[in-house]
Design a protein around this motif. Structure first.
Motif, short mmCIF file in Angstrom:
data_model
loop_
_atom_site.label_atom_id
_atom_site.label_comp_id
_atom_site.label_asym_id
_atom_site.label_seq_id
_atom_site.Cartn_x
_atom_site.Cartn_y
_atom_site.Cartn_z
N LYS A 248 -2.32 -4.82 -4.53
CA LYS A 248 -1.99 -3.54 -4.29
C LYS A 248 -3.12 -2.50 -3.75
CE LYS A 248 1.94 -3.69 -6.86
NZ LYS A 248 3.16 -3.42 -6.39
N GLY A 249 -2.92 -1.54 -2.87
CA GLY A 249 -3.92 -0.84 -2.35
C GLY A 249 -3.36 0.31 -1.91
N GLU B 30 -7.97 0.06 1.32
CA GLU B 30 -8.80 -0.20 0.00
C GLU B 30 -7.81 -0.83 -0.68
OE1 GLU B 30 -11.49 1.95 -3.35
OE2 GLU B 30 -10.77 3.13 -1.40
N ARG C 10 -3.00 7.32 1.25
CA ARG C 10 -3.92 7.96 0.50
C ARG C 10 -3.65 9.40 0.91
NH1 ARG C 10 -9.97 6.01 -0.27
NH2 ARG C 10 -8.90 5.19 -2.13
N CYS D 16 0.67 -1.10 0.00
CA CYS D 16 -0.12 0.09 0.08
C CYS D 16 0.89 1.23 0.11
CB CYS D 16 -0.90 0.17 1.04
SG CYS D 16 -2.09 -1.26 1.44
N CYS E 43 -6.22 4.03 4.07
CA CYS E 43 -7.13 5.17 4.12
C CYS E 43 -7.37 5.76 5.56
CB CYS E 43 -8.61 4.64 3.80
SG CYS E 43 -8.87 3.77 2.06
N LEU F 260 -7.06 -1.87 -4.73
CA LEU F 260 -7.15 -1.26 -5.97
C LEU F 260 -6.94 -2.27 -6.77
CD1 LEU F 260 -5.35 2.25 -5.43
CD2 LEU F 260 -7.68 1.49 -5.12
N GLU F 261 -5.91 -3.30 -6.80
CA GLU F 261 -5.69 -4.19 -7.63
C GLU F 261 -5.49 -5.61 -7.05
OE1 GLU F 261 -1.89 -3.36 -10.11
OE2 GLU F 261 -2.39 -1.23 -9.71
#
Length: 293
Positions: A55-56, A47, A28, A25, A59, A49-50
């Motif tokens: 991957k993320g 969160e 954000r 990660c 938050c 993403l992939e």
């Protein structure tokens, strides 16, 4: 949103361990702009993403039970303070600074005497007597021969533990012995100056049974400057029961005539070496306070 714990941070890429996998990660934007940055040990909300590439983004950083600036970590519950009997020789001043810092952070400290095969029995017993009398747990290990490793493993159960100590005392070797594999690059001792070459450059959490252990950068520049000199005596925990014997409520335990701490030292109830190191650490803190600006 998934919840997980940051187990490593390399170049602002955070490995977050969730229930069933590890997600790489980045923070954000709103976290980047806030005053709090993610550190190893943080519990976070992420969160993904992939999904396929794991991957993320991070938050939210959840509330911390504690935070350490040096090394930058959070939510520790225990610190194993590693000293060696030889190569390098015991650094009692550093050990006492680390104990003070553990008390300040309200983390349980455990003293681990490593390389017991290299030192003498008398010195090892002295360390036990001084620190067990205070109430600290002291264990013996010889990491290279796996001696004492099972006892150490029991202490790690259900804890998030950092290993601390001068470079060369065997922190990485201890971790490798616990896992029975090379989790970390083992440090090398410089024959020229008998001081360890620091080989650990980033903080990483390793899962071990019901807990985690952290390999951290060496503490050759360890500092307790977050603590005010006037409060230092609070973190030498054996002082507490003698504080009421001081004539003055604001006794500094230095040159005062009727000082309960000095009397306890004279009577052998407080280690002279510990008291002398208290004075030395206090003088260092005072000097930094006076030259802060």
């Amino acid at each position: 949103m998934l919840k997980g714990q940051i187990i490593s941070n390399i170049s602002n890429l955070y490995q977050v361990e969730t229930e069933n996998r590890i997600i790489e990660c980045t923070p954000r934007g709103k976290i980047k702009q806030s005053e709090i940055s993610p550190v190893v040990g943080d519990y976070v909300e992420i969160e993904v993403l992939e999904n396929e590439n794991n991957k993320g983004v991070i938050c939210n950083i959840l509330e911390r039970s504690m935070y350490s600036k040096r090394p930058k970590m959070s939510n520790l519950t225990q610190i194993i303070l590693v000293i060696s009997l030889k190569s390098p020789k015991p650094d009692y001043l550093l050990l006492d600074k680390q104990l003070v810092y553990a008390e300040y952070l309200n983390i349980k400290p455990v003293i681990c005497i490593n390389k017991i095969d290299l030192g003498n029995e008398k010195q090892m017993q002295e360390i036990h007597e001084i620190y067990e009398k205070i109430g600290y747990t002291v264990i013996n290990t010889n990491a290279k021969e796996k001696q004492g490793i099972e006892n150490l493993k029991k202490i790690l159960n259900n804890e998030i533990t950092a290993f601390s100590g001068n470079s060369g005392v065997g922190k990485s070797t201890l971790i490798n012995s616990l896992f029975k594999e090379n989790k970390t690059e083992e440090g090398l001792i410089s024959k020229k100056n008998q001081r360890g070459k620091n080989t650990t450059t980033s903080v990483t959490l390793y899962k071990i049974e019901n807990g985690y252990i952290a390999d951290t950068p060496g503490f050759s520049t360890f500092s307790v400057e977050e603590i005010e000199s006037k409060n230092l005596s609070k973190y030498f925990i054996e002082f507490e029961k003698y504080l009421n014997n001081c004539e003055y409520a604001d006794c500094k335990h230095e040159k005062e005539e009727n000082c309960g701490i000095k009397k306890a030292v004279e009577e052998g109830n407080i280690s002279l070496g510990r008291y002398e190191r208290y004075l030395k650490i206090k003088a260092e803190l005072k000097d930094k306070e006076e030259h802060k600006w």
